[in-house]
Enzyme design. Structure first.
Site, PDB file in Angstrom:
ATOM      1  N   ASP A   8      18.293  50.104  87.668  1.00  0.00           N
ATOM      2  CA  ASP A   8      18.135  49.046  86.618  1.00  0.00           C
ATOM      3  C   ASP A   8      18.049  47.838  87.732  1.00  0.00           C
ATOM      4  O   ASP A   8      18.269  47.829  88.933  1.00  0.00           O
ATOM      5  CB  ASP A   8      19.629  48.798  86.072  1.00  0.00           C
ATOM      6  CG  ASP A   8      19.979  47.657  85.217  1.00  0.00           C
ATOM      7  OD1 ASP A   8      18.960  47.202  84.704  1.00  0.00           O
ATOM      8  OD2 ASP A   8      21.049  46.852  85.557  1.00  0.00           O
ATOM      9  N   ASP A  10      18.773  43.765  86.933  1.00  0.00           N
ATOM     10  CA  ASP A  10      19.753  42.885  87.078  1.00  0.00           C
ATOM     11  C   ASP A  10      21.270  43.527  87.072  1.00  0.00           C
ATOM     12  O   ASP A  10      21.586  44.410  86.409  1.00  0.00           O
ATOM     13  CB  ASP A  10      19.812  42.283  85.656  1.00  0.00           C
ATOM     14  CG  ASP A  10      18.580  41.385  85.343  1.00  0.00           C
ATOM     15  OD1 ASP A  10      18.193  40.521  86.243  1.00  0.00           O
ATOM     16  OD2 ASP A  10      17.926  41.493  84.345  1.00  0.00           O
TER      17      ASP A  10
HETATM   18  C1  BG6 Z   1      18.713  42.655  81.283  1.00  0.00           C
HETATM   19  C2  BG6 Z   1      19.947  41.973  81.322  1.00  0.00           C
HETATM   20  O1  BG6 Z   1      18.499  43.116  82.359  1.00  0.00           O
HETATM   21  O2  BG6 Z   1      17.731  41.983  80.806  1.00  0.00           O
HETATM   22  C3  BG6 Z   1      20.311  41.075  80.111  1.00  0.00           C
HETATM   23  O3  BG6 Z   1      21.050  42.841  82.024  1.00  0.00           O
HETATM   24  C4  BG6 Z   1      18.988  40.350  79.527  1.00  0.00           C
HETATM   25  O4  BG6 Z   1      21.552  40.369  80.266  1.00  0.00           O
HETATM   26  C5  BG6 Z   1      17.856  41.344  79.457  1.00  0.00           C
HETATM   27  O5  BG6 Z   1      19.195  39.841  78.371  1.00  0.00           O
HETATM   28  C6  BG6 Z   1      16.630  40.844  78.887  1.00  0.00           C
HETATM   29  O6  BG6 Z   1      16.142  39.714  80.031  1.00  0.00           O
HETATM   30  P1  BG6 Z   1      14.902  38.776  79.618  1.00  0.00           P
HETATM   31  O7  BG6 Z   1      14.509  38.374  81.233  1.00  0.00           O
HETATM   32  O8  BG6 Z   1      13.806  39.586  79.135  1.00  0.00           O
HETATM   33  O9  BG6 Z   1      15.347  37.858  78.801  1.00  0.00           O
HETATM   34 MG    MG Z   2      21.995  45.584  84.703  1.00  0.00          MG
END
Ligand code: BG6
Ligand code: MG
Length: 212
Positions: A8, A10
């Site tokens: 993963d 984030d």
């Molecule tokens: C995930 C995060 O990796 O990505 C979430 O944990 C986030 O919190 C999701 O909402 C979508 O991210 P993005 O960058 O497409 O808005």
């Molecule tokens: Mg994560």
């Protein structure tokens, strides 16, 4: 036997939590919607639009589809400008060591992230050429806990999902990994997920799992 590790992004490779929080908070304040760390916690691993729906549970009014799209765009613009401050220092502890060891062992590595900003983030932290495959929010229609993003990563690697191990910090991500038939290694919050195969505070513990 584990042939591939899917990370993963984030919360595992890099900590963007604070930046997501700041951006959503700015949008919520603008709309006078209550938003706090506890609500933010529920957004981990969840797609942008699904995250917005969670935040709007606390709103006084109902938003149209177009208004929701505008709010998501507003949040993303704030988030993308905050991402400019990211650099290799934002890479979480032991990530580079684990990546290098996995490569030495001939294990394939991939990213499986719900974020549509994955390419930008990988570039900012200098890891855009590092992974054998990247599956992200731009490749999928169903967000975690649906297994799509991890199945997509396995498909891009051309490796059987049963031979993949996922590293996740979100419970929704552990559910997605298990739904994909993969082994799940939980860090942070995900250590307490029900379906977890392995849990650790230290990412380097993954190397013991690989050697088993
Ligand atoms: C995930 C995060 O990796 O990505 C979430 O944990 C986030 O919190 C999701 O909402 C979508 O991210 P993005 O960058 O497409 O808005
Ligand atoms: Mg994560």
């Amino acid at each position: 036997m584990v042939k591939a590790v899917i990370f993963d992004l984030d919360g595992v490779i890099v900590s963007t939590d604070r930046l997501h929080y700041e951006a959503w908070k700015k949008m919520a304040d603008k709309e006078h919607i209550p938003f706090n760390e506890q609500i933010n916690h529920r957004l981990r691993g969840v797609s942008r639009m699904a995250s917005l729906d969670i935040i709007l549970e606390h709103a006084q009014k109902t938003y149209t589809k177009e208004e929701k799209q505008a709010l998501a765009t507003y949040k993303n613009n704030v988030y993308v400008s905050l991402l400019k401050q990211l650099n290799e220092k934002a890479i979480l502890p032991h990530v580079l060591e684990v990546i290098n060891t996995l490569k030495q062992k001939g294990i394939q590595i991939a990213i499986g992230s719900s974020s549509k900003n994955t390419p930008t983030i990988l570039k900012q932290i200098g890891l855009d050429q590092t992974f054998d495959a990247v599956a992200d929010g731009n490749d999928i229609t169903h967000s975690k806990p649906h297994p799509e993003v991890f199945l997509k990563a396995a498909e891009k690697l051309d490796i059987d999902p049963l031979s993949c191990l996922v590293i996740e910090d979100a419970i929704s991500g552990i559910q997605a990994a298990k739904a994909a038939g993969m082994k799940a290694f939980g860090v942070g919050d995900a250590k307490h997920a029900e379906l977890i195969d392995y849990a650790a505070d230290d990412l380097r513990d993954i190397l013991h799992v690989i050697d088993q």
